[in-house]
Scaffold this motif. Structure first.
Motif, short mmCIF file in Angstrom:
data_model
loop_
_atom_site.label_atom_id
_atom_site.label_comp_id
_atom_site.label_asym_id
_atom_site.label_seq_id
_atom_site.Cartn_x
_atom_site.Cartn_y
_atom_site.Cartn_z
N UNK A 1 0.91 -1.14 -0.13
CA UNK A 1 -0.17 -0.03 -0.03
C UNK A 1 0.66 1.26 0.04
N UNK A 2 2.05 1.15 0.81
CA UNK A 2 3.01 2.28 0.57
C UNK A 2 3.52 2.52 -0.69
N UNK A 3 3.92 1.43 -1.40
CA UNK A 3 4.46 1.58 -2.70
C UNK A 3 3.57 2.00 -3.72
N UNK A 4 2.15 1.54 -3.54
CA UNK A 4 1.06 2.13 -4.55
C UNK A 4 0.89 3.66 -4.28
N UNK A 5 1.10 4.24 -2.90
CA UNK A 5 0.93 5.59 -2.91
C UNK A 5 1.83 6.49 -3.17
N UNK A 6 3.11 5.88 -3.13
CA UNK A 6 4.51 6.50 -3.84
C UNK A 6 4.49 6.63 -5.30
N UNK A 7 3.78 5.51 -5.87
CA UNK A 7 3.99 5.16 -7.35
C UNK A 7 2.90 6.46 -7.73
N UNK A 8 1.75 6.53 -7.12
CA UNK A 8 0.69 7.34 -7.32
C UNK A 8 1.25 8.81 -7.52
N UNK A 9 2.23 9.05 -6.33
CA UNK A 9 2.66 10.45 -6.27
C UNK A 9 4.01 10.53 -7.19
N UNK A 10 4.19 9.72 -7.89
CA UNK A 10 5.45 9.61 -8.77
C UNK A 10 6.75 9.92 -8.03
N UNK A 11 6.78 9.33 -6.82
CA UNK A 11 8.04 9.63 -5.87
C UNK A 11 9.04 8.17 -6.05
N UNK A 12 10.09 8.29 -6.62
CA UNK A 12 10.76 7.13 -6.80
C UNK A 12 11.19 6.28 -5.35
N UNK A 13 11.27 5.01 -5.57
CA UNK A 13 11.38 4.12 -4.52
C UNK A 13 12.07 2.88 -4.90
N UNK A 14 12.71 2.31 -3.87
CA UNK A 14 13.22 0.98 -3.95
C UNK A 14 12.57 0.11 -2.88
#
Length: 122
Positions: A69-82
């Motif tokens: 769910x955090x990954x989904x929220x980051x992707x929705x905001x276009x925040x890069x993550x690993x």
């Protein structure tokens, strides 16, 4: 402090305190002065609702709870993550297959490489 992450805001989602401390120290050496951490999905989503982040590192397994769910929220905001994981990969979400993975335990050189990848989009 000048460095790769100077002026950047990082979100770290990690439920193991010693691992978190290691990540924070490594990020500080790369010049990051703002690191906010969450130990579970609810805390992470709460931080996302209150703060802007430039990058994030997510432990896949948070005490049996997946960080998707955090990954989904980051992707929705276009925040890069690993993802960060002690397992072989980052789980069963095929839509995240292209995301970088830090396999635990990892060294600072690998963290720097992944952060550089996230910042440059390569």
């Amino acid at each position: 402090m000048i460095g790769l992450l100077a002026g950047r805001r990082m979100l770290i989602v990690e439920d193991e305190m010693l691992v978190l401390m290691h990540i924070e120290a490594a990020l500080a050496e790369l010049g990051c002065s703002t690191v906010l951490a969450a130990a579970n999905v609810d805390q992470a989503v709460g931080l996302l609702s209150k703060h802007n982040f430039d990058l994030a590192i997510l432990d896949v397994n948070l005490g049996g709870e997946k960080s998707y769910p955090v990954a989904d929220a980051l992707a929705k905001r276009s925040i890069p993550f690993a993802f960060s994981t002690g397992c072989g990969d980052h789980g069963d979400r095929t839509d995240f297959e292209e995301r970088p993975v830090l396999r635990k335990p990892y060294v600072q050189a690998r963290l720097k490489a992944v952060v550089t990848q996230l910042l440059t989009g390569t």
